[in-house]
Design a protein around this motif. Structure first.
Motif, mmCIF file in Angstrom:
data_model
loop_
_atom_site.group_PDB
_atom_site.id
_atom_site.type_symbol
_atom_site.label_atom_id
_atom_site.label_comp_id
_atom_site.label_asym_id
_atom_site.label_seq_id
_atom_site.Cartn_x
_atom_site.Cartn_y
_atom_site.Cartn_z
ATOM 1 N N SER A 1 5.132 -11.959 -15.069
ATOM 2 C CA SER A 1 4.836 -13.376 -14.562
ATOM 3 C C SER A 1 3.739 -13.135 -13.702
ATOM 4 C CB SER A 1 6.133 -13.776 -13.770
ATOM 5 O OG SER A 1 6.049 -14.955 -13.277
ATOM 6 N N ASN A 2 3.805 -13.648 -12.219
ATOM 7 C CA ASN A 2 2.665 -13.519 -11.290
ATOM 8 C C ASN A 2 2.757 -12.037 -10.683
ATOM 9 O OD1 ASN A 2 2.671 -16.289 -11.738
ATOM 10 N ND2 ASN A 2 3.999 -16.752 -9.898
ATOM 11 N N ALA A 3 1.469 -11.752 -10.456
ATOM 12 C CA ALA A 3 1.115 -10.569 -9.625
ATOM 13 C C ALA A 3 0.161 -10.954 -8.634
ATOM 14 C CB ALA A 3 0.727 -9.512 -10.647
ATOM 15 N N TYR A 4 0.551 -11.609 -7.543
ATOM 16 C CA TYR A 4 -0.579 -12.261 -6.637
ATOM 17 C C TYR A 4 -0.581 -11.166 -5.561
ATOM 18 C CZ TYR A 4 -0.086 -16.503 -9.538
ATOM 19 O OH TYR A 4 0.131 -17.485 -10.415
ATOM 20 N N SER A 5 -1.478 -11.312 -4.668
ATOM 21 C CA SER A 5 -1.699 -10.815 -3.341
ATOM 22 C C SER A 5 -1.433 -9.404 -3.333
ATOM 23 C CB SER A 5 -0.969 -11.768 -2.539
ATOM 24 O OG SER A 5 -1.129 -11.166 -1.200
ATOM 25 N N ALA A 6 -0.283 -9.112 -2.609
ATOM 26 C CA ALA A 6 0.086 -7.734 -2.332
ATOM 27 C C ALA A 6 0.846 -7.163 -3.627
ATOM 28 C CB ALA A 6 1.215 -7.694 -1.167
ATOM 29 N N ALA A 7 1.126 -7.865 -4.429
ATOM 30 C CA ALA A 7 1.567 -7.432 -5.899
ATOM 31 C C ALA A 7 0.597 -6.769 -6.626
ATOM 32 C CB ALA A 7 2.550 -8.572 -6.785
ATOM 33 N N THR A 8 -0.740 -6.958 -6.482
ATOM 34 C CA THR A 8 -1.907 -6.623 -7.194
ATOM 35 C C THR A 8 -2.200 -5.125 -6.691
ATOM 36 O OG1 THR A 8 -3.388 -7.419 -5.902
ATOM 37 C CG2 THR A 8 -2.813 -8.676 -7.825
ATOM 38 N N ILE A 9 -1.779 -4.763 -5.200
ATOM 39 C CA ILE A 9 -1.891 -3.487 -4.859
ATOM 40 C C ILE A 9 -0.983 -2.755 -5.189
ATOM 41 C CG2 ILE A 9 -1.824 -2.291 -2.595
ATOM 42 C CD1 ILE A 9 -2.894 -4.590 -1.136
ATOM 43 N N VAL A 10 0.235 -3.229 -5.461
ATOM 44 C CA VAL A 10 1.262 -2.368 -6.184
ATOM 45 C C VAL A 10 0.873 -1.896 -7.657
ATOM 46 C CG1 VAL A 10 3.721 -2.259 -7.191
ATOM 47 C CG2 VAL A 10 3.214 -3.284 -4.580
ATOM 48 N N ALA A 11 0.279 -2.840 -8.436
ATOM 49 C CA ALA A 11 0.067 -2.535 -9.821
ATOM 50 C C ALA A 11 -1.102 -1.333 -9.691
ATOM 51 C CB ALA A 11 -0.518 -3.844 -10.551
ATOM 52 N N MET A 12 -1.895 -1.425 -8.610
ATOM 53 C CA MET A 12 -3.171 -0.423 -8.884
ATOM 54 C C MET A 12 -2.514 1.109 -8.616
ATOM 55 S SD MET A 12 -5.914 -2.268 -6.399
ATOM 56 C CE MET A 12 -5.282 -1.685 -4.998
ATOM 57 N N GLY A 13 -1.234 1.206 -8.283
ATOM 58 C CA GLY A 13 -0.687 2.397 -8.257
ATOM 59 C C GLY A 13 -0.372 3.053 -9.498
ATOM 60 N N ALA A 14 -0.442 2.212 -10.466
ATOM 61 C CA ALA A 14 0.038 2.362 -11.982
ATOM 62 C C ALA A 14 -0.977 3.171 -12.615
ATOM 63 C CB ALA A 14 0.399 1.557 -12.701
ATOM 64 N N THR B 1 0.793 -1.172 -0.098
ATOM 65 C CA THR B 1 0.029 -0.044 0.033
ATOM 66 C C THR B 1 0.919 1.348 0.155
ATOM 67 O OG1 THR B 1 -1.625 -1.181 1.130
ATOM 68 C CG2 THR B 1 -1.904 1.187 1.107
ATOM 69 N N GLU B 2 2.094 1.273 0.841
ATOM 70 C CA GLU B 2 3.007 2.471 0.639
ATOM 71 C C GLU B 2 3.346 2.493 -0.768
ATOM 72 O OE1 GLU B 2 7.068 3.520 2.921
ATOM 73 O OE2 GLU B 2 6.030 1.810 3.659
ATOM 74 N N VAL B 3 3.855 1.448 -1.405
ATOM 75 C CA VAL B 3 4.295 1.552 -2.734
ATOM 76 C C VAL B 3 3.129 2.381 -3.779
ATOM 77 C CG1 VAL B 3 5.324 0.406 -4.805
ATOM 78 C CG2 VAL B 3 6.337 -0.103 -2.575
ATOM 79 N N CYS B 4 1.852 1.781 -3.521
ATOM 80 C CA CYS B 4 0.932 2.317 -4.490
ATOM 81 C C CYS B 4 0.696 3.675 -4.230
ATOM 82 C CB CYS B 4 -0.181 1.186 -3.855
ATOM 83 S SG CYS B 4 -1.922 1.807 -4.885
ATOM 84 N N ASN B 5 0.635 3.938 -3.010
ATOM 85 C CA ASN B 5 0.463 5.426 -2.644
ATOM 86 C C ASN B 5 1.447 6.321 -3.219
ATOM 87 O OD1 ASN B 5 -2.161 5.021 -1.484
ATOM 88 N ND2 ASN B 5 -1.099 4.773 0.592
ATOM 89 N N ALA B 6 2.967 5.961 -2.938
ATOM 90 C CA ALA B 6 3.812 6.830 -3.487
ATOM 91 C C ALA B 6 3.684 6.781 -5.257
ATOM 92 C CB ALA B 6 5.298 5.993 -3.388
ATOM 93 N N LEU B 7 3.458 5.657 -5.821
ATOM 94 C CA LEU B 7 3.149 5.623 -7.524
ATOM 95 C C LEU B 7 1.959 6.647 -7.845
ATOM 96 C CD1 LEU B 7 3.592 1.983 -8.119
ATOM 97 C CD2 LEU B 7 5.312 3.842 -8.550
ATOM 98 N N ARG B 8 0.997 6.615 -6.999
ATOM 99 C CA ARG B 8 -0.102 7.520 -7.302
ATOM 100 C C ARG B 8 0.216 8.881 -7.226
ATOM 101 N NH1 ARG B 8 -5.249 4.545 -4.364
ATOM 102 N NH2 ARG B 8 -5.405 2.770 -5.686
ATOM 103 N N SER B 9 1.173 9.172 -6.334
ATOM 104 C CA SER B 9 1.602 10.702 -6.099
ATOM 105 C C SER B 9 2.735 10.884 -6.873
ATOM 106 C CB SER B 9 2.221 10.881 -4.639
ATOM 107 O OG SER B 9 1.210 10.574 -3.469
ATOM 108 N N TYR B 10 3.337 9.996 -7.767
ATOM 109 C CA TYR B 10 4.251 10.486 -8.703
ATOM 110 C C TYR B 10 3.729 11.174 -9.667
ATOM 111 C CZ TYR B 10 8.238 9.416 -11.878
ATOM 112 O OH TYR B 10 9.462 9.786 -12.832
ATOM 113 N N GLN B 11 4.674 12.045 -10.329
ATOM 114 C CA GLN B 11 4.088 12.951 -11.273
ATOM 115 C C GLN B 11 4.009 12.609 -12.925
ATOM 116 O OE1 GLN B 11 2.848 16.243 -10.486
ATOM 117 N NE2 GLN B 11 2.743 15.324 -8.505
ATOM 118 N N GLY B 12 5.034 11.804 -13.071
ATOM 119 C CA GLY B 12 4.890 11.053 -14.374
ATOM 120 C C GLY B 12 4.146 9.983 -14.550
#
Length: 100
Positions: free
Chosen positions: A77-90, A58-69
């Motif tokens: 490959s896999n994007a299971y569990s917490a990895a999907t939360i990271v992907a949601m920041g993109a 979630t910390e990574v997701c929020n940092a990505l959402r705040s990123y200007q670019g």
């Protein structure tokens, strides 16, 4: 710029323990946020992770959402569990099959 998100997602505090003691491939929030460009240029996350801990993801997701670019999450490959939360920041999520 390509940022790898490979292995178990864990906190900044536990990442050295997993790496040094157990020899595991892990990624922590600082592994991602510390390499985000200062100029707001586009980045691509290459995700291959079976997941991990929710709070660091979630910390990574929020940092990505705040990123200007623009941020693209490329699932290589896999994007299971917490990895999907990271992907949601993109801004965009791509799967390997879509890129052929």
């Amino acid at each position: 710029m390509i940022i790898p998100v490979k292995g178990y997602i864990t906190s900044n505090d536990f990442a050295p323990i997993y790496r040094d003691w157990f020899g595991m491939t892990v990624v922590s929030p600082s592994d991602i946020t510390d390499v985000l460009p200062d100029d707001g240029s586009d980045v691509t996350l290459e995700i291959a992770s079976d997941g991990g801990e929710v709070d660091p993801a979630t910390e990574v997701c929020n940092a990505l959402r705040s990123y200007q670019g623009n941020v693209t999450a490329k699932i290589v490959s896999n994007a299971y569990s917490a990895a999907t939360i990271v992907a949601m920041g993109a801004n965009k999520v791509r799967w390997l099959q879509e890129q052929r």
